[in-house]
Motif scaffolding. Structure first.
Motif: not given
Length: 178
Positions: A141-148
């Protein structure tokens, strides 16, 4: 929800922007400190793992927390780009809400990443080069965003080449999320 995440990412990016040593910001750690020492979402990152997956030399970390969102920015010492930004927010939403409210309309689904995930290239801006964004709803139940984000002047094909690398890094982070 997406606006909150973007605001936290902007706050965290501001922590690191222009930092060239650990003394520039109390939450930023220098090249010899582990990324996890910066706190926030940096606890899920390791310079060796990130650099090996992405082929970069990131060595400075800054972490932050805003309400239920933890974030982290990794950069090379003395440089604003490339940078890697990770944000993690607790949520009560389900897969359907994530797909309709969080996932960008032009994103592509990523199989095997959390409950549901997406990937997309991001265009260059006036100040930064093109980039990659990967987001997912984790099983916990986590929203995770990874951006480069790559350096200004970097060709779009370099961002395209980075997409599978960022996705693989996201899958490693997903396995380590708590």
């Amino acid at each position: 929800m997406r606006r909150v995440l973007l605001a936290v990412l902007a706050l965290t990016a501001g922590l690191v922007a222009g930092c060239d040593d650990a003394g520039a910001n109390p939450s930023a750690k220098g090249p010899t400190a582990p990324a996890a020492d910066a706190g926030g979402a940096c606890r899920l990152l390791d310079f060796g793992m990130v650099n090996a997956k992405l082929g970069l030399n990131l060595s400075v970390a800054a972490g932050a927390q805003q309400d239920n969102t933890f974030s982290c920015v990794l950069q090379a010492a003395g440089a604003s780009y490339p940078d890697l930004v990770l944000s993690v927010s607790t949520t009560t939403i389900d897969k359907d809400v994530f797909g309709s409210m969080i996932q960008p309309k032009d994103a592509t689904a990523v199989e095997g990443l959390g409950v549901t995930g997406y990937q997309m290239q991001t265009p260059a801006t006036e100040k930064a080069g093109p980039g990659v964004e990967v987001g997912w709803l984790a099983g916990n139940k986590r929203i995770i965003e990874l951006s480069l984000r790559l350096a200004p002047g970097t060709a779009d094909d370099k961002a395209a080449e980075a997409v599978p690398k960022v996705v693989e890094l996201a899958k490693l982070i997903d396995l380590s999320s708590l």
